[in-house]
Design a protein around this motif. Structure first.
Motif, PDB file in Angstrom:
ATOM      1  N   GLN A   1       6.747  11.067  -5.437  1.00 34.80           N
ATOM      2  CA  GLN A   1       7.751  10.979  -4.686  1.00 34.80           C
ATOM      3  C   GLN A   1       7.480  11.865  -3.342  1.00 34.80           C
ATOM      4  O   GLN A   1       8.367  11.458  -2.223  1.00 34.80           O
ATOM      5  N   GLY A   2       6.809  12.786  -2.934  1.00 36.35           N
ATOM      6  CA  GLY A   2       6.509  13.347  -1.624  1.00 36.35           C
ATOM      7  C   GLY A   2       5.897  12.438  -0.666  1.00 36.35           C
ATOM      8  O   GLY A   2       6.110  12.380   0.490  1.00 36.35           O
ATOM      9  N   ARG A   3       5.161  11.564  -1.314  1.00 34.72           N
ATOM     10  CA  ARG A   3       4.322  10.291  -0.468  1.00 34.72           C
ATOM     11  C   ARG A   3       5.416   9.366  -0.243  1.00 34.72           C
ATOM     12  O   ARG A   3       5.020   8.917   0.613  1.00 34.72           O
ATOM     13  N   LEU A   4       6.343   9.037  -1.113  1.00 36.74           N
ATOM     14  CA  LEU A   4       7.237   8.134  -0.726  1.00 36.74           C
ATOM     15  C   LEU A   4       8.291   8.450   0.277  1.00 36.74           C
ATOM     16  O   LEU A   4       8.634   7.645   1.090  1.00 36.74           O
ATOM     17  N   ARG A   5       8.437   9.569   0.389  1.00 34.80           N
ATOM     18  CA  ARG A   5       9.634   9.931   1.558  1.00 34.80           C
ATOM     19  C   ARG A   5       9.263   9.527   2.854  1.00 34.80           C
ATOM     20  O   ARG A   5      10.060   9.097   3.543  1.00 34.80           O
ATOM     21  N   PRO A   6       7.991   9.635   3.336  1.00 36.14           N
ATOM     22  CA  PRO A   6       7.683   9.285   4.596  1.00 36.14           C
ATOM     23  C   PRO A   6       7.542   7.922   4.711  1.00 36.14           C
ATOM     24  O   PRO A   6       7.978   7.195   5.893  1.00 36.14           O
ATOM     25  N   ALA A   7       7.269   7.088   3.773  1.00 32.03           N
ATOM     26  CA  ALA A   7       7.264   5.670   3.678  1.00 32.03           C
ATOM     27  C   ALA A   7       8.912   5.134   3.956  1.00 32.03           C
ATOM     28  O   ALA A   7       9.184   4.409   4.740  1.00 32.03           O
ATOM     29  N   TYR A   8       9.823   5.771   3.152  1.00 31.72           N
ATOM     30  CA  TYR A   8      11.231   5.652   3.591  1.00 31.72           C
ATOM     31  C   TYR A   8      11.659   5.830   4.836  1.00 31.72           C
ATOM     32  O   TYR A   8      12.431   5.081   5.485  1.00 31.72           O
ATOM     33  N   GLN A   9      11.270   6.954   5.398  1.00 33.12           N
ATOM     34  CA  GLN A   9      11.472   7.123   6.715  1.00 33.12           C
ATOM     35  C   GLN A   9      10.986   6.227   7.864  1.00 33.12           C
ATOM     36  O   GLN A   9      11.692   5.907   8.567  1.00 33.12           O
ATOM     37  N   VAL A  10       9.721   5.806   7.673  1.00 38.51           N
ATOM     38  CA  VAL A  10       9.112   4.907   8.256  1.00 38.51           C
ATOM     39  C   VAL A  10      10.085   3.518   8.345  1.00 38.51           C
ATOM     40  O   VAL A  10      10.300   2.905   9.455  1.00 38.51           O
ATOM     41  N   LEU A  11      10.251   3.178   7.299  1.00 40.37           N
ATOM     42  CA  LEU A  11      11.141   1.950   7.017  1.00 40.37           C
ATOM     43  C   LEU A  11      12.553   1.956   7.501  1.00 40.37           C
ATOM     44  O   LEU A  11      13.248   1.243   8.433  1.00 40.37           O
ATOM     45  N   ASP A  12      13.126   3.305   7.443  1.00 40.64           N
ATOM     46  CA  ASP A  12      14.516   3.497   7.943  1.00 40.64           C
ATOM     47  C   ASP A  12      14.349   3.385   9.464  1.00 40.64           C
ATOM     48  O   ASP A  12      15.339   2.860  10.200  1.00 40.64           O
ATOM     49  N   ASP A  13      13.548   4.286  10.007  1.00 35.70           N
ATOM     50  CA  ASP A  13      13.363   4.179  11.440  1.00 35.70           C
ATOM     51  C   ASP A  13      13.093   2.792  11.938  1.00 35.70           C
ATOM     52  O   ASP A  13      13.741   2.444  13.045  1.00 35.70           O
ATOM     53  N   HIS A  14      12.343   2.039  11.338  1.00 35.26           N
ATOM     54  CA  HIS A  14      12.003   0.785  11.862  1.00 35.26           C
ATOM     55  C   HIS A  14      13.218  -0.096  11.871  1.00 35.26           C
ATOM     56  O   HIS A  14      13.647  -1.103  12.842  1.00 35.26           O
TER      57      HIS A  14
ATOM     58  N   PRO B   1      16.287   5.678 -12.061  1.00 36.53           N
ATOM     59  CA  PRO B   1      15.936   6.692 -11.207  1.00 36.53           C
ATOM     60  C   PRO B   1      14.660   6.819 -10.800  1.00 36.53           C
ATOM     61  O   PRO B   1      13.741   6.940 -11.805  1.00 36.53           O
ATOM     62  N   PHE B   2      14.213   6.921  -9.667  1.00 34.53           N
ATOM     63  CA  PHE B   2      12.775   7.147  -9.309  1.00 34.53           C
ATOM     64  C   PHE B   2      12.555   8.081  -8.183  1.00 34.53           C
ATOM     65  O   PHE B   2      11.448   8.292  -7.520  1.00 34.53           O
ATOM     66  N   GLY B   3      13.665   8.691  -7.639  1.00 30.20           N
ATOM     67  CA  GLY B   3      13.649   9.552  -6.539  1.00 30.20           C
ATOM     68  C   GLY B   3      14.248   8.840  -5.216  1.00 30.20           C
ATOM     69  O   GLY B   3      14.050   9.585  -3.979  1.00 30.20           O
ATOM     70  N   PHE B   4      14.575   7.483  -5.217  1.00 31.49           N
ATOM     71  CA  PHE B   4      15.163   7.001  -4.029  1.00 31.49           C
ATOM     72  C   PHE B   4      16.740   6.846  -4.096  1.00 31.49           C
ATOM     73  O   PHE B   4      17.167   6.143  -5.122  1.00 31.49           O
ATOM     74  N   ASP B   5      17.424   7.446  -3.212  1.00 35.97           N
ATOM     75  CA  ASP B   5      18.660   7.222  -3.024  1.00 35.97           C
ATOM     76  C   ASP B   5      19.075   6.597  -1.732  1.00 35.97           C
ATOM     77  O   ASP B   5      18.967   6.859  -0.729  1.00 35.97           O
ATOM     78  N   ARG B   6      19.505   5.304  -1.815  1.00 34.70           N
ATOM     79  CA  ARG B   6      19.829   4.455  -0.744  1.00 34.70           C
ATOM     80  C   ARG B   6      20.633   5.125   0.269  1.00 34.70           C
ATOM     81  O   ARG B   6      20.533   4.808   1.415  1.00 34.70           O
ATOM     82  N   LYS B   7      21.619   5.813  -0.142  1.00 39.73           N
ATOM     83  CA  LYS B   7      22.666   6.384   0.602  1.00 39.73           C
ATOM     84  C   LYS B   7      22.102   7.365   1.614  1.00 39.73           C
ATOM     85  O   LYS B   7      22.770   7.787   2.828  1.00 39.73           O
ATOM     86  N   ALA B   8      20.980   7.817   1.215  1.00 36.82           N
ATOM     87  CA  ALA B   8      20.218   8.848   2.067  1.00 36.82           C
ATOM     88  C   ALA B   8      19.674   8.286   3.396  1.00 36.82           C
ATOM     89  O   ALA B   8      19.147   9.116   4.342  1.00 36.82           O
ATOM     90  N   TRP B   9      19.562   6.974   3.177  1.00 35.58           N
ATOM     91  CA  TRP B   9      18.804   6.250   4.200  1.00 35.58           C
ATOM     92  C   TRP B   9      19.525   4.919   4.822  1.00 35.58           C
ATOM     93  O   TRP B   9      19.443   3.965   4.176  1.00 35.58           O
ATOM     94  N   PRO B  10      20.471   5.323   5.726  1.00 36.70           N
ATOM     95  CA  PRO B  10      21.676   4.548   6.148  1.00 36.70           C
ATOM     96  C   PRO B  10      21.087   3.239   6.651  1.00 36.70           C
ATOM     97  O   PRO B  10      21.764   2.257   6.328  1.00 36.70           O
TER      98      PRO B  10
ATOM     99  N   HIS C   1       0.708  -1.146  -0.137  1.00 34.96           N
ATOM    100  CA  HIS C   1      -0.053  -0.026   0.074  1.00 34.96           C
ATOM    101  C   HIS C   1       0.572   1.158  -0.190  1.00 34.96           C
ATOM    102  O   HIS C   1       0.471   2.049  -0.788  1.00 34.96           O
ATOM    103  N   LYS C   2       1.818   1.311   0.936  1.00 33.48           N
ATOM    104  CA  LYS C   2       2.653   2.707   1.019  1.00 33.48           C
ATOM    105  C   LYS C   2       3.609   2.601   0.287  1.00 33.48           C
ATOM    106  O   LYS C   2       4.231   3.955  -0.350  1.00 33.48           O
ATOM    107  N   MET C   3       4.510   1.571  -0.079  1.00 40.52           N
ATOM    108  CA  MET C   3       5.734   1.621  -0.786  1.00 40.52           C
ATOM    109  C   MET C   3       5.548   1.326  -2.179  1.00 40.52           C
ATOM    110  O   MET C   3       5.865   2.220  -3.151  1.00 40.52           O
ATOM    111  N   SER C   4       5.383  -0.147  -2.533  1.00 39.50           N
ATOM    112  CA  SER C   4       5.643  -0.494  -3.967  1.00 39.50           C
ATOM    113  C   SER C   4       4.499   0.152  -4.591  1.00 39.50           C
ATOM    114  O   SER C   4       4.891   0.394  -5.922  1.00 39.50           O
ATOM    115  N   SER C   5       3.364   0.302  -4.396  1.00 41.83           N
ATOM    116  CA  SER C   5       2.260   0.882  -5.268  1.00 41.83           C
ATOM    117  C   SER C   5       2.667   2.428  -5.692  1.00 41.83           C
ATOM    118  O   SER C   5       2.297   2.472  -7.033  1.00 41.83           O
ATOM    119  N   GLN C   6       3.318   2.992  -4.972  1.00 43.10           N
ATOM    120  CA  GLN C   6       3.745   4.492  -5.385  1.00 43.10           C
ATOM    121  C   GLN C   6       5.234   4.325  -6.020  1.00 43.10           C
ATOM    122  O   GLN C   6       5.468   5.056  -7.109  1.00 43.10           O
TER     123      GLN C   6
END
Length: 207
Positions: free
Chosen positions: A129-142, A170-179, A99-104
């Protein structure tokens, strides 16, 4: 032998293919020429009326939707499901990803890479991309202080959530930004048997 109807560019197909691969299942990929319209053909819709890949065929069983295919592989092989007590936590993260990651991420990557430049809706891309950033944050925090999303081993929760994150387009995800995500992706790719999506499945478009 199980057959997976798939193509390399599909992150959802990759989730199913990588699950089969890492579970050690006997399977073979069946190429779907998605960008030539094969998934919308009458022949393919006879296999999957939804007109989507992946599709898993195992004997008389035909199963669609990556999360359902992943669970079937877990049930058949006894692998990648995690501890019994974690069953619903694994499911929760698979559903969250769908729902939050792959679909977007899937739509964003498609719009940015597989449409002609003059057809790309930049406002829609920015919105997604704006909706994906919080999803990356949730996953990175977890993943802070954890090796895996659930429990102490690789599960289909990890495979589902990484489905689009190994692609180079490219689709706006830079893995190095999310350690934490970065380290987790390295753990996944270091897993014996892991393969990049384009090594597991035939590409529909030239490299």
């Amino acid at each position: 032998m199980m057959k997976l109807y798939c193509f390399g560019e599909s992150g959802n197909a990759y989730k199913a293919a990588l699950t089969l691969q890492l579970a050690g299942a006997e399977w073979e990929p069946v190429f779907v020429d998605f960008f030539a319209g094969e998934a919308r053909s009458d022949a393919f819709r006879a296999i999957n009326p939804m007109g989507e890949a992946p599709v898993l065929v195992d004997g008389d069983l035909t199963l669609t939707q990556s999360g359902a295919i992943q669970q079937y592989v877990v049930d058949q092989t006894g692998k990648l499901g995690g501890a019994p007590a974690d069953k619903y936590e694994v499911l929760r993260w698979v559903l969250w990803d769908n729902h939050k990651m792959s679909s977007q991420a899937g739509v964003t990557r498609f719009l940015m890479n597989f449409l002609p430049v003059d057809k790309r809706p930049n406002e829609v891309i920015g919105f997604l991309q704006g909706r994906l950033r919080p999803a990356y944050q949730v996953l990175d925090d977890h993943l802070a202080g954890r090796d895996w999303i659930v429990g102490d081993s690789l599960t289909v929760a990890d495979i589902s959530n990484c489905g689009y994150l190994f692609y180079d387009e490219p689709f706006g995800f830079d893995r190095k930004a999310w350690p934490n995500i970065d380290a987790w992706l390295t753990r996944i790719s270091d897993t014996p048997g892991w393969k990049h999506p384009y090594d597991l499945m035939q590409r529909a478009l030239p490299a």
